[in-house]
Motif scaffolding. Structure first.
Motif, PDB file in Angstrom:
ATOM      1  N   SER A 107       0.828  -1.442  -0.010  1.00 44.07           N
ATOM      2  CA  SER A 107       0.298   0.364   0.452  1.00 44.07           C
ATOM      3  C   SER A 107       0.596   1.464   0.538  1.00 44.07           C
ATOM      4  O   SER A 107       0.384   2.247  -1.094  1.00 44.07           O
ATOM      5  CB  SER A 107      -0.710   0.081   1.351  1.00 44.07           C
ATOM      6  N   ALA A 108       1.941   1.466   0.597  1.00 40.88           N
ATOM      7  CA  ALA A 108       2.707   2.665   0.851  1.00 40.88           C
ATOM      8  C   ALA A 108       3.273   2.413  -0.613  1.00 40.88           C
ATOM      9  O   ALA A 108       3.654   3.733  -0.942  1.00 40.88           O
ATOM     10  CB  ALA A 108       4.088   2.092   1.822  1.00 40.88           C
ATOM     11  N   GLU A 109       3.911   1.176  -1.296  1.00 37.80           N
ATOM     12  CA  GLU A 109       4.433   1.377  -2.330  1.00 37.80           C
ATOM     13  C   GLU A 109       3.805   1.988  -3.326  1.00 37.80           C
ATOM     14  O   GLU A 109       4.105   3.033  -4.092  1.00 37.80           O
ATOM     15  CB  GLU A 109       4.851  -0.176  -2.869  1.00 37.80           C
ATOM     16  N   LEU A 110       2.462   2.011  -3.921  1.00 39.11           N
ATOM     17  CA  LEU A 110       1.332   2.495  -4.796  1.00 39.11           C
ATOM     18  C   LEU A 110       1.414   3.362  -3.759  1.00 39.11           C
ATOM     19  O   LEU A 110       0.660   4.572  -5.086  1.00 39.11           O
ATOM     20  CB  LEU A 110       0.347   1.345  -4.715  1.00 39.11           C
ATOM     21  N   VAL A 113       4.462   5.222  -5.397  1.00 41.24           N
ATOM     22  CA  VAL A 113       4.295   5.412  -6.744  1.00 41.24           C
ATOM     23  C   VAL A 113       3.560   7.097  -7.521  1.00 41.24           C
ATOM     24  O   VAL A 113       3.915   7.565  -8.230  1.00 41.24           O
ATOM     25  CB  VAL A 113       3.779   3.920  -7.362  1.00 41.24           C
ATOM     26  N   ILE A 114       2.033   6.576  -7.344  1.00 40.01           N
ATOM     27  CA  ILE A 114       0.761   7.689  -7.267  1.00 40.01           C
ATOM     28  C   ILE A 114       1.539   8.965  -7.035  1.00 40.01           C
ATOM     29  O   ILE A 114       2.235  10.214  -7.958  1.00 40.01           O
ATOM     30  CB  ILE A 114      -0.068   6.954  -6.741  1.00 40.01           C
ATOM     31  N   ALA A 115       2.530   8.897  -5.444  1.00 33.70           N
ATOM     32  CA  ALA A 115       2.261  10.873  -4.813  1.00 33.70           C
ATOM     33  C   ALA A 115       3.052  11.160  -6.131  1.00 33.70           C
ATOM     34  O   ALA A 115       3.691  12.471  -6.388  1.00 33.70           O
ATOM     35  CB  ALA A 115       2.461  10.483  -3.716  1.00 33.70           C
ATOM     36  N   VAL A 116       4.792  10.585  -5.988  1.00 30.81           N
ATOM     37  CA  VAL A 116       6.356  10.511  -7.049  1.00 30.81           C
ATOM     38  C   VAL A 116       5.981  10.949  -8.137  1.00 30.81           C
ATOM     39  O   VAL A 116       5.890  11.836  -8.349  1.00 30.81           O
ATOM     40  CB  VAL A 116       6.962  10.379  -6.707  1.00 30.81           C
ATOM     41  N   PRO A 144       7.031  -0.475 -11.964  1.00 27.67           N
ATOM     42  CA  PRO A 144       6.649   0.099 -10.355  1.00 27.67           C
ATOM     43  C   PRO A 144       5.024  -0.325  -9.943  1.00 27.67           C
ATOM     44  O   PRO A 144       4.741   0.950  -8.141  1.00 27.67           O
ATOM     45  CB  PRO A 144       7.580   1.144  -9.828  1.00 27.67           C
ATOM     46  N   LEU A 145       4.325   0.846 -10.531  1.00 29.48           N
ATOM     47  CA  LEU A 145       3.326   0.309 -10.712  1.00 29.48           C
ATOM     48  C   LEU A 145       2.163  -0.387 -10.606  1.00 29.48           C
ATOM     49  O   LEU A 145       0.988  -0.522  -9.835  1.00 29.48           O
ATOM     50  CB  LEU A 145       2.342   1.616 -11.743  1.00 29.48           C
ATOM     51  N   ILE A 146       2.574  -1.118 -11.577  1.00 30.48           N
ATOM     52  CA  ILE A 146       1.847  -2.092 -11.438  1.00 30.48           C
ATOM     53  C   ILE A 146       1.974  -3.787 -10.448  1.00 30.48           C
ATOM     54  O   ILE A 146       1.159  -4.013 -10.126  1.00 30.48           O
ATOM     55  CB  ILE A 146       1.645  -3.219 -13.138  1.00 30.48           C
ATOM     56  N   LEU A 147       3.552  -3.628  -9.879  1.00 34.09           N
ATOM     57  CA  LEU A 147       3.420  -4.756  -9.085  1.00 34.09           C
ATOM     58  C   LEU A 147       2.753  -4.814  -7.834  1.00 34.09           C
ATOM     59  O   LEU A 147       2.380  -5.493  -7.947  1.00 34.09           O
ATOM     60  CB  LEU A 147       5.154  -4.822  -9.148  1.00 34.09           C
TER      61      LEU A 147
END
Lengths: 173, 122
Positions: A107-110, A113-116, A144-147
């Motif tokens: 969740s943090a990763e997603l 990615v969206i924020a950056v 990075p977005l799909i994973l």
């Protein structure tokens, strides 16, 4: 973290005991854990492992050679690498605790990615050098977005006691 | 020479990816022939590593730094063996998918290696 015996832990054991005897027999030690890094999970583990190495080595080289050029971007790459490492280890170890850790990390990763991605599109001066997450990970074919999306879907499916196994993987006795 | 080896590794890696991708599509695990294929691609990557080190030894320098270049070379040489071990552990279509992904990743690494070395000196 592994020795944690909080209310969460007892709840998990209770959930495991509610499963059918067949399912419980295979997963007594770590409920749902054996499946986390298997089947589709192993493909995810592979991708996350590769991304851990890529992001960490990239940020270490950048930080050690030209940190002052773009400190924020390089620190972000390092943070991304650490998140990937946590998810890799969680998938590899399996177990309900690891699944929760992986859920939070994905969740943090997603969100990251969206924020950056939005930030780099809106104000490119904030990140003078490319990071793994710039422009929604376009430099890494949007992986990075799909994973994290795939990761969250898989973790949700692996968390369900019975229907978690992929098609035809475990013939029920 | 280096360009030719880089191209060879890229093409064989993509062929391996297509082959194992087909196996994954057909719901098959990797078989002995796939592992021979992985050995061939790994051999090509090792030849590339040796050629690159010889070039560095002769004083040729990559455009974007020796450390990054050598790092990518080592990563390229390790990609397929790592995928092979993971597909040994995963005896299902997903093991084939891992090798297919590894082939694509290696091809991408080769593209980056080509950029890092620089187009100026083949």
């Amino acid at each position: 973290m592994a020795e944690d015996s909080t209310a969460d832990g007892t709840e998990d054991t209770a959930m495991a005991q509610r499963q059918t005897p067949d399912a419980a027999a295979g997963t007594t030690a770590e409920p749902g854990g054996t499946r986390l890094g298997q089947g589709p999970g192993r493909l995810l583990l592979w991708f996350y492992g590769v991304f851990t190495v890529a992001a960490l080595s990239r940020s270490i080289v950048q930080i050690s050679t030209k940190f002052s050029d773009a400190p924020l971007a390089y620190l972000l790459s390092l943070a991304a690498g650490v998140v990937y490492a946590v998810i890799t280890v969680a998938l590899w170890r399996g177990g309900e605790q690891a699944r929760k850790v992986a859920l939070v990390s994905c969740s943090a990763e997603l969100l990251g990615v969206i924020a950056v991605g939005v930030l780099t599109l809106a104000d490119s001066s904030a990140f003078p050098d490319q990071t793994v997450w710039s422009d929604f990970g376009v430099g890494y074919v949007f992986l990075p977005l799909i994973l994290p999306v795939m990761g969250l879907l898989w973790l949700r499916r692996a968390g369900r006691p019975e229907s978690g196994t992929p098609e035809g993987a475990a013939p029920r006795p | 020479m280096l360009d030719a080896v880089t191209l060879t590794v890229t093409v064989t890696a993509l062929l391996l990816a297509a082959w194992c991708g087909l196996a994954a599509y057909r719901d098959e695990p990797t078989n002995d022939w796939h592992f021979i294929g992985m050995a061939v691609v790994t051999l090509a990557a090792l030849v590339q590593l040796v050629v690159a080190l010889v070039r560095l030894g002769h004083g040729d320098r990559p455009d974007h730094g020796v450390a990054v270049f050598v790092g990518y070379q080592i990563g390229a040489a390790c990609t397929i063996p790592a995928a092979a071990f993971m597909s040994l552990a995963e005896r299902s279509r997903w093991g084939s998918a891992i090798v297919a992904a590894g082939g694509v990743i290696l091809a991408v690494l080769e593209l980056r290696l080509h950029e890092i070395w620089g187009a100026g000196h083949g």
